[in-house]
Each structure stands twice: as structure tokens, then as C-alpha cells.
Scaffold this motif. Structure first.
Motif, PDB file in Angstrom:
ATOM      1  N   VAL A  32       0.840  -1.204   0.000  1.00 11.08           N
ATOM      2  CA  VAL A  32       0.000   0.000   0.000  1.00 11.08           C
ATOM      3  C   VAL A  32       0.873   1.251   0.000  1.00 11.08           C
ATOM      4  O   VAL A  32       0.633   2.191  -0.774  1.00 11.08           O
ATOM      5  CB  VAL A  32      -0.963   0.004   1.213  1.00 11.08           C
ATOM      6  CG1 VAL A  32      -1.659   1.345   1.349  1.00 11.08           C
ATOM      7  CG2 VAL A  32      -1.997  -1.106   1.080  1.00 11.08           C
ATOM      8  N   LEU A  33       1.904   1.264   0.842  1.00 12.54           N
ATOM      9  CA  LEU A  33       2.777   2.440   0.903  1.00 12.54           C
ATOM     10  C   LEU A  33       3.539   2.659  -0.400  1.00 12.54           C
ATOM     11  O   LEU A  33       3.653   3.800  -0.873  1.00 12.54           O
ATOM     12  CB  LEU A  33       3.748   2.299   2.074  1.00 12.54           C
ATOM     13  CG  LEU A  33       3.112   2.327   3.468  1.00 12.54           C
ATOM     14  CD1 LEU A  33       4.154   2.055   4.535  1.00 12.54           C
ATOM     15  CD2 LEU A  33       2.400   3.640   3.711  1.00 12.54           C
ATOM     16  N   ALA A  34       4.046   1.580  -0.996  1.00 10.24           N
ATOM     17  CA  ALA A  34       4.764   1.709  -2.267  1.00 10.24           C
ATOM     18  C   ALA A  34       3.816   2.174  -3.368  1.00 10.24           C
ATOM     19  O   ALA A  34       4.188   3.002  -4.212  1.00 10.24           O
ATOM     20  CB  ALA A  34       5.417   0.379  -2.646  1.00 10.24           C
ATOM     21  N   ALA A  35       2.603   1.669  -3.364  1.00 15.71           N
ATOM     22  CA  ALA A  35       1.629   2.074  -4.383  1.00 15.71           C
ATOM     23  C   ALA A  35       1.245   3.540  -4.234  1.00 15.71           C
ATOM     24  O   ALA A  35       1.138   4.270  -5.230  1.00 15.71           O
ATOM     25  CB  ALA A  35       0.388   1.188  -4.297  1.00 15.71           C
ATOM     26  N   LEU A  36       1.054   3.991  -2.997  1.00 12.29           N
ATOM     27  CA  LEU A  36       0.722   5.402  -2.788  1.00 12.29           C
ATOM     28  C   LEU A  36       1.886   6.308  -3.170  1.00 12.29           C
ATOM     29  O   LEU A  36       1.685   7.408  -3.690  1.00 12.29           O
ATOM     30  CB  LEU A  36       0.296   5.634  -1.334  1.00 12.29           C
ATOM     31  CG  LEU A  36      -1.038   5.006  -0.940  1.00 12.29           C
ATOM     32  CD1 LEU A  36      -1.292   5.211   0.549  1.00 12.29           C
ATOM     33  CD2 LEU A  36      -2.180   5.541  -1.765  1.00 12.29           C
ATOM     34  N   TRP A  37       3.106   5.847  -2.930  1.00 12.80           N
ATOM     35  CA  TRP A  37       4.276   6.633  -3.338  1.00 12.80           C
ATOM     36  C   TRP A  37       4.362   6.708  -4.859  1.00 12.80           C
ATOM     37  O   TRP A  37       4.585   7.783  -5.426  1.00 12.80           O
ATOM     38  CB  TRP A  37       5.543   6.019  -2.745  1.00 12.80           C
ATOM     39  CG  TRP A  37       6.791   6.792  -3.037  1.00 12.80           C
ATOM     40  CD1 TRP A  37       6.918   8.145  -3.210  1.00 12.80           C
ATOM     41  CD2 TRP A  37       8.101   6.261  -3.203  1.00 12.80           C
ATOM     42  NE1 TRP A  37       8.228   8.478  -3.455  1.00 12.80           N
ATOM     43  CE2 TRP A  37       8.973   7.341  -3.456  1.00 12.80           C
ATOM     44  CE3 TRP A  37       8.630   4.982  -3.147  1.00 12.80           C
ATOM     45  CZ2 TRP A  37      10.333   7.171  -3.666  1.00 12.80           C
ATOM     46  CZ3 TRP A  37       9.988   4.819  -3.340  1.00 12.80           C
ATOM     47  CH2 TRP A  37      10.827   5.898  -3.602  1.00 12.80           C
ATOM     48  N   LEU A  38       4.165   5.561  -5.537  1.00 10.55           N
ATOM     49  CA  LEU A  38       4.193   5.549  -6.999  1.00 10.55           C
ATOM     50  C   LEU A  38       3.108   6.448  -7.565  1.00 10.55           C
ATOM     51  O   LEU A  38       3.335   7.189  -8.520  1.00 10.55           O
ATOM     52  CB  LEU A  38       4.060   4.125  -7.534  1.00 10.55           C
ATOM     53  CG  LEU A  38       4.054   3.953  -9.045  1.00 10.55           C
ATOM     54  CD1 LEU A  38       5.348   4.487  -9.657  1.00 10.55           C
ATOM     55  CD2 LEU A  38       3.857   2.491  -9.412  1.00 10.55           C
ATOM     56  N   GLU A  39       1.931   6.419  -6.961  1.00 10.21           N
ATOM     57  CA  GLU A  39       0.844   7.275  -7.432  1.00 10.21           C
ATOM     58  C   GLU A  39       1.207   8.754  -7.271  1.00 10.21           C
ATOM     59  O   GLU A  39       0.946   9.571  -8.148  1.00 10.21           O
ATOM     60  CB  GLU A  39      -0.437   6.975  -6.664  1.00 10.21           C
ATOM     61  CG  GLU A  39      -1.606   7.812  -7.134  1.00 10.21           C
ATOM     62  CD  GLU A  39      -2.798   7.725  -6.222  1.00 10.21           C
ATOM     63  OE1 GLU A  39      -3.920   7.813  -6.748  1.00 10.21           O
ATOM     64  OE2 GLU A  39      -2.617   7.577  -5.005  1.00 10.21           O
ATOM     65  N   SER A  40       1.842   9.097  -6.165  1.00  5.79           N
ATOM     66  CA  SER A  40       2.208  10.503  -5.956  1.00  5.79           C
ATOM     67  C   SER A  40       3.307  10.945  -6.924  1.00  5.79           C
ATOM     68  O   SER A  40       3.337  12.102  -7.332  1.00  5.79           O
ATOM     69  CB  SER A  40       2.652  10.730  -4.516  1.00  5.79           C
ATOM     70  OG  SER A  40       3.909  10.130  -4.275  1.00  5.79           O
ATOM     71  N   VAL A  41       4.186  10.031  -7.306  1.00  5.95           N
ATOM     72  CA  VAL A  41       5.230  10.363  -8.281  1.00  5.95           C
ATOM     73  C   VAL A  41       4.613  10.601  -9.658  1.00  5.95           C
ATOM     74  O   VAL A  41       5.087  11.445 -10.418  1.00  5.95           O
ATOM     75  CB  VAL A  41       6.296   9.243  -8.337  1.00  5.95           C
ATOM     76  CG1 VAL A  41       7.232   9.411  -9.507  1.00  5.95           C
ATOM     77  CG2 VAL A  41       7.091   9.209  -7.044  1.00  5.95           C
ATOM     78  N   CYS A  42       3.547   9.901  -9.971  1.00 10.84           N
ATOM     79  CA  CYS A  42       2.908  10.007 -11.287  1.00 10.84           C
ATOM     80  C   CYS A  42       2.044  11.256 -11.436  1.00 10.84           C
ATOM     81  O   CYS A  42       1.579  11.545 -12.540  1.00 10.84           O
ATOM     82  CB  CYS A  42       2.049   8.771 -11.558  1.00 10.84           C
ATOM     83  SG  CYS A  42       2.996   7.261 -11.791  1.00 10.84           S
TER      84      CYS A  42
END
Length: 173
Positions: free
Chosen positions: A146-156
């Protein structure tokens, strides 16, 4: 595309934790033993998304820096060759990040539900000890996803543009 709401992830995890706890409580004797490696795919996906977010963030930062250097008249030309990032790739990664956030939330709820049943039963059931370890590893892997996915989403996310053509804040166009 709107960002993932953290509240939705929390509600999903909490609801599935309660449902899983009820199911595991009713059918624990019929379940096969939970092996320690069951959460491994979630951990691998979390690491892959974190590495992807780190790489994409650095590529986008290099691209923004090169564009800013070209926009300044007195700045020297960039010495580093910057590969452009395809917008469709960023869109696909954003969708992957959102889907992974929901999957991680689902599995967080499931593993919490398992742990809620086997954690208190460690002293009276022999199989509950290894299952508690597996559930703990599962929670850690799912939360990491979940944390990695939220980080990836914020980078995008596309940063706000600062051009003179945009209307001032509070003024409707």
C-alpha cells in the motif's frame, strides 16, 4: 483520474478484517497450514513498485531540470543526456499504483483478520504459532505494498504548471 482516498483503503481493510476474522473463527480447523512464504508475492510487488517510483521520480526530476535549463537564456546547455518519459507509461503506472493500493488494502484486512483469530490462540493451539508468524509477515508485506503504491501514485501526479496564461486563483475562466 482522481487519487486514491486513504479513507477508502482503511474502510476496505477494516471491513475485510472483520469478515475474515468471522470466517477464520468458524473454519480454522478446516484450513490448511499457512506457510511463511504466502505473503512473498505481495512483498515482491511492493519492492518492484518502490523501485519503479524511485526510478520514475529521478527521471522526471532530471527531465524538469533539463527543461528549466533550456528555458533560461543565460544557462549553459545540460551536460547530462535525459531520456524523455512517455506520458502513456506514467498513466499506466498510475493505474497500476491505484490497483495495487486496493489489493494491498484487501490483503491487509485479510491478514489482520487471520491474526485476530490466531494471535490469542497461540497458547492453546499448536498450529496458531506458525500461522501468527505468517499473518504478521502478511500484514507487513501488504502494508508495504500500500505504501509503495501510494508513493508511486504521488510520483505520477502532474505538478501544477506556472504559466501566465492560467487564470489567477479564485477567478473562474
Amino acid at each position: 483520474m482522481s487519487p486514491v482516498r486513504r479513507r477508502d483503503l482503511a474502510v476496505l481493510a477494516a471491513g475485510l478484517a472483520v469478515a475474515t476474522w468471522l470466517l477464520v473463527r468458524a473454519f480454522y480447523q478446516e484450513l490448511p497450514p499457512l506457510d511463511w512464504w504466502l505473503p512473498a508475492p505481495l512483498a515482491v510487488l511492493a519492492v518492484a513498485e518502490a523501485l519503479g517510483a524511485r526510478t520514475l521520480r529521478s527521471r522526471l526530476a532530471d527531465l524538469r531540470e533539463a527543461r528549466a535549463a533550456l528555458a533560461r537564456a543565460d544557462a549553459p546547455s545540460p551536460t547530462k543526456l535525459v531520456r524523455p518519459v512517455e506520458p502513456l507509461l506514467v498513466a499506466r503506472l498510475a493505474v497500476l499504483a491505484q490497483a495495487s493500493a486496493y489489493v494491498g488494502s484487501v490483503f491487509t484486512g485479510i491478514w489482520i483478520g487471520v491474526l485476530l483469530h490466531v494471535g490469542p490462540a497461540v497458547h492453546r493451539l499448536q498450529a496458531a504459532g506458525p500461522d501468527t508468524v505468517t499473518a504478521s509477515l502478511g500484514i507487513a508485506a501488504a502494508v508495504a505494498l500500500v505504501l509503495a503504491a501510494l508513493w508511486l501514485e504521488s510520483v505520477c501526479r502532474v505538478p501544477p504548471s506556472s504559466t501566465d496564461d492560467d487564470p489567477a486563483p479564485g477567478v473562474s475562466a
